[in-house]
Write an enzyme that holds these catalytic residues in place. Sequence first.
Site, PDB file in Angstrom:
ATOM      1  N   LYS A 112     -42.356 -43.548 -12.348  1.00 53.59           N
ATOM      2  CA  LYS A 112     -41.506 -43.877 -11.198  1.00 53.59           C
ATOM      3  C   LYS A 112     -40.839 -45.235 -11.357  1.00 53.59           C
ATOM      4  CE  LYS A 112     -43.172 -40.310  -9.019  1.00 53.59           C
ATOM      5  NZ  LYS A 112     -42.439 -39.184  -8.522  1.00 53.59           N
TER       6      LYS A 112
HETATM    7  C1  PLP Z   1     -48.002 -39.092 -12.488  1.00 55.97           C
HETATM    8  C2  PLP Z   1     -47.039 -38.054 -12.035  1.00 55.97           C
HETATM    9  N1  PLP Z   1     -46.792 -37.029 -12.851  1.00 55.97           N
HETATM   10  C3  PLP Z   1     -45.922 -36.053 -12.489  1.00 55.97           C
HETATM   11  C4  PLP Z   1     -45.301 -36.068 -11.262  1.00 55.97           C
HETATM   12  C5  PLP Z   1     -44.334 -34.974 -10.935  1.00 55.97           C
HETATM   13  O1  PLP Z   1     -43.004 -35.444 -11.042  1.00 55.97           O
HETATM   14  P1  PLP Z   1     -41.878 -34.754 -10.205  1.00 55.97           P
HETATM   15  O2  PLP Z   1     -42.273 -34.912  -8.780  1.00 55.97           O
HETATM   16  O3  PLP Z   1     -40.630 -35.501 -10.533  1.00 55.97           O
HETATM   17  O4  PLP Z   1     -41.856 -33.326 -10.602  1.00 55.97           O
HETATM   18  C6  PLP Z   1     -45.546 -37.115 -10.378  1.00 55.97           C
HETATM   19  C7  PLP Z   1     -44.926 -37.205  -9.043  1.00 55.97           C
HETATM   20  O5  PLP Z   1     -43.776 -37.205  -8.880  1.00 55.97           O
HETATM   21  C8  PLP Z   1     -46.412 -38.148 -10.777  1.00 55.97           C
HETATM   22  O6  PLP Z   1     -46.612 -39.194  -9.999  1.00 55.97           O
HETATM   23  N1  LIG Z   2     -45.493 -37.346  -7.163  1.00 57.42           N
HETATM   24  C1  LIG Z   2     -44.694 -38.127  -6.291  1.00 57.42           C
HETATM   25  C2  LIG Z   2     -44.239 -37.335  -5.111  1.00 57.42           C
HETATM   26  C3  LIG Z   2     -42.921 -37.840  -4.594  1.00 57.42           C
HETATM   27  O1  LIG Z   2     -41.963 -37.576  -5.556  1.00 57.42           O
HETATM   28  P1  LIG Z   2     -40.489 -38.157  -5.593  1.00 57.42           P
HETATM   29  O2  LIG Z   2     -40.143 -38.159  -7.033  1.00 57.42           O
HETATM   30  O3  LIG Z   2     -39.658 -37.261  -4.787  1.00 57.42           O
HETATM   31  O4  LIG Z   2     -40.484 -39.533  -5.012  1.00 57.42           O
HETATM   32  C4  LIG Z   2     -45.471 -39.377  -5.922  1.00 57.42           C
HETATM   33  O5  LIG Z   2     -46.224 -39.850  -6.745  1.00 57.42           O
HETATM   34  O6  LIG Z   2     -45.314 -39.906  -4.856  1.00 57.42           O
END
Ligand code: PLP
Ligand SMILES: N[C@@H](CCOP(=O)(O)O)C(=O)O
Length: 459
Positions: A112
């Site tokens: 993120k």
């Molecule tokens: C460590 C981790 N892996 C994978 C994901 C999944 O990613 P996305 O929500 O973009 O599919 C998330 C949350 O978004 C996450 O925090």
């Molecule tokens: N896995 C995410 C969930 C929110 O996802 P986002 O990419 O829409 O912000 C988290 O860790 O919060």
Amino acid sequence: MHYISTRGQAPVLTFGEAMMTGLARDGGLYLPETIPQMGAAEIAALAGQSYEEIAFRVMRPFMGDLFTEDEFRELIAKAYAGFGHAARAPLVQLAPNHFLLELFHGPTLAFKDFAMQLIGQMMQAALAKTGERITIVGATSGDTGSAAIEAFKGLSNVDVFILFPHGRVSEVQRRQMTTPSDSNVHALALDGDFDDCQARVKDMFNDFAFRDGVRLAGVNSINWARVLAQVVYYFSSAVSLGAPHRKVSFTVPTGNFGDIFAGYIAKRMGLPIDRLVIATNQNDILDRALRSGDYATDGVKPSISPSMDIQVSSNFERALFEAYGRDGRAVAQLMAELKEGRFHISQGALEVLRSHYDSGRCSEAETRATIASELAASGELLCPHGAVGVKVAQDHLGAMPMITLATAHPAKFPDAVEGATGIRPGLPPRMADLFDRPERVTRVPNDLAALQALVRDRI
Ligand SMILES: Cc1ncc(COP(=O)(O)O)c(C=O)c1O
Ligand SMILES: N[C@@H](CCOP(=O)(O)O)C(=O)O
């Protein structure tokens, strides 16, 4: 460059407007009207460039005139200066045709940070131009929240409220959100699951009086700028393995579908990607949907990869918009049906989805086994989310190089990693006192009116 909503009924916006708007006013998600192309020569020229330079070249065509070239370069430089690895997103080899893209060297140890650090810079620069003040409300299953707090804490013109599901994030994730002492940070533990958190955030956006009254902004992957910043590491990693002269595939641990959708955008821009493999944990709604055509929620099941404990996958709406030939009315109809818990994907749209995406599921036992086996095989200590990706990738290995995204650092999930390997991964020295810092958190009900009152009261 114009941005349009997946539901076809919201105003068309510029990049800057879409970034500050978050959810479209018809409830949809913004996407570029046309996807900029990068030719083979332009992609080849990315080889050997810094991550920052690749970010500039990949993102710039989407951005209109929000920033000058010099301004944008400076924002990128600031965004990635705090990363703990010179390559920002290093690629390591797990097996002859299998590579791991380590996306956990940012300040909060999850992928993120790549987007959040940059949109933090871009939003601050945009606010400095207009003199506005905004209220960010975000939903998190653990990682978005800590990354957003890190990016926006201490700013005088931003309040940041983060809703996380009470008792369903790891202790490290919780403490990352509850220990910052800045008065503009508000960590809220909601009685519910991540889907409830995300639904309440979208409800706030859909209440225009509230939204306009508090000048609501979003930093979830609702926000197109979040997705765009994640496109960059698909390019940097593919180029380092020989793109555009060699095709690669990606496996992506998936929940809200933002990360893998960024891969789809990279492909549509011209990056030669063969398959995009959706890896799910036991919350396998996306795998089931791709196999059967039925998108059917059946309740979030807590897992050892808690950040992926999601049933209502927000960005799947963007994938549906593409698969339905950008028919906003069809998408709006599906999203209305989802309010009752399920919808059916037409055969034509399913074929389009299957032409880009494969999918697989990893059980809890398989997640633990993969953490242990990968440590023995390659020496790489995976977090449970990365392990879900590696297991599903192993099921999809072929002649083409496969890149699996390692989305978080194992130290964010020490209990799960220790349970699988006997090794308790330690936090980096700068976070060594995380467990000594006092926590500040408000327990909140899953109730829109109560949450809105709290936000109004605090800003
Ligand atoms: C460590 C981790 N892996 C994978 C994901 C999944 O990613 P996305 O929500 O973009 O599919 C998330 C949350 O978004 C996450 O925090
Ligand atoms: N896995 C995410 C969930 C929110 O996802 P986002 O990419 O829409 O912000 C988290 O860790 O919060």
